[in-house]
Design a protein around this motif. Structure first.
Motif, PDB file in Angstrom:
ATOM      1  N   ASN A  73       0.851  -1.195   0.030  1.00  0.00           N
ATOM      2  CA  ASN A  73       0.003  -0.205   0.045  1.00  0.00           C
ATOM      3  C   ASN A  73       0.967   1.128   0.136  1.00  0.00           C
ATOM      4  N   ALA A  74       2.060   1.077  -0.817  1.00  0.00           N
ATOM      5  CA  ALA A  74       2.859   2.398  -0.688  1.00  0.00           C
ATOM      6  C   ALA A  74       2.300   3.544  -1.447  1.00  0.00           C
ATOM      7  N   VAL A  75       2.679   4.554  -1.124  1.00  0.00           N
ATOM      8  CA  VAL A  75       2.518   5.926  -1.860  1.00  0.00           C
ATOM      9  C   VAL A  75       3.899   6.725  -1.521  1.00  0.00           C
ATOM     10  N   ILE A  76       4.378   7.246  -2.915  1.00  0.00           N
ATOM     11  CA  ILE A  76       5.518   8.038  -3.111  1.00  0.00           C
ATOM     12  C   ILE A  76       4.948   9.505  -2.939  1.00  0.00           C
ATOM     13  N   LEU A  77       5.424  10.291  -1.944  1.00  0.00           N
ATOM     14  CA  LEU A  77       5.279  11.679  -1.815  1.00  0.00           C
ATOM     15  C   LEU A  77       6.348  12.359  -1.892  1.00  0.00           C
ATOM     16  N   VAL A  88      10.747  19.404  -9.440  1.00  0.00           N
ATOM     17  CA  VAL A  88      10.074  18.095 -10.103  1.00  0.00           C
ATOM     18  C   VAL A  88      10.342  18.027 -11.603  1.00  0.00           C
ATOM     19  N   GLU A  89      10.545  19.315 -12.346  1.00  0.00           N
ATOM     20  CA  GLU A  89      10.828  19.342 -13.635  1.00  0.00           C
ATOM     21  C   GLU A  89      12.044  18.751 -13.789  1.00  0.00           C
ATOM     22  N   ILE A 135       3.501  11.067  -5.984  1.00  0.00           N
ATOM     23  CA  ILE A 135       2.466  12.374  -5.992  1.00  0.00           C
ATOM     24  C   ILE A 135       3.259  13.489  -5.631  1.00  0.00           C
ATOM     25  N   ASN A 136       3.005  14.655  -5.979  1.00  0.00           N
ATOM     26  CA  ASN A 136       3.637  15.894  -5.550  1.00  0.00           C
ATOM     27  C   ASN A 136       2.785  17.099  -4.937  1.00  0.00           C
ATOM     28  N   ILE A 137       3.236  17.104  -3.605  1.00  0.00           N
ATOM     29  CA  ILE A 137       2.504  17.946  -2.921  1.00  0.00           C
ATOM     30  C   ILE A 137       3.825  19.070  -2.101  1.00  0.00           C
ATOM     31  N   ASP A 138       3.840  20.197  -2.517  1.00  0.00           N
ATOM     32  CA  ASP A 138       4.877  21.107  -2.056  1.00  0.00           C
ATOM     33  C   ASP A 138       4.874  21.504  -0.831  1.00  0.00           C
TER      34      ASP A 138
END
Length: 102
Positions: free
Chosen positions: A17-21, A29-30, A38-41
């Motif tokens: 159930n891993a999520v990479i944040l 990120v570019e 998923i990207n959350i700054d």
């Protein structure tokens, strides 16, 4: 909890159930990122907290930034918000030797 690059990568592969944040800025990120993230700054302050609050607390989060400092802060905040499983990538993306997407 801080994990070495090797520990983080192995745990990631072994967790269903891993999520990479990714908590870096859009500009960072570019320059490349770990596939499937998923990207959350984290620099967005309250917006960051609002977005984190929407995540499933039962999942396991593998968190990274450029060097490991911001992602360490993100893990601490997430734990305060009730996330039990958060792993910070020591050394961050700049030391990442795994797969990279652009």
């Amino acid at each position: 909890m801080d994990k070495s690059q090797e520990e983080w990568s192995t745990l990631l592969q072994d967790t269903d159930n891993a999520v990479i944040l990714d908590v870096r800025t859009e500009e960072e990120v570019e320059d490349g990122y770990i596939p499937g993230m998923i990207n959350i700054d984290i620099r967005k302050g309250q917006d960051f907290l609002d977005e984190i609050e929407k995540l499933d607390k039962s999942k396991t989060y593998f968190v990274y930034c450029r060097s490991g400092a911001r992602s360490g802060q993100a893990c601490a905040l997430m734990q305060q918000m009730g996330f039990d499983q958060t792993y910070n990538l020591e050394g961050g993306f700049m030391n990442w030797e795994g797969e990279v997407a652009e």
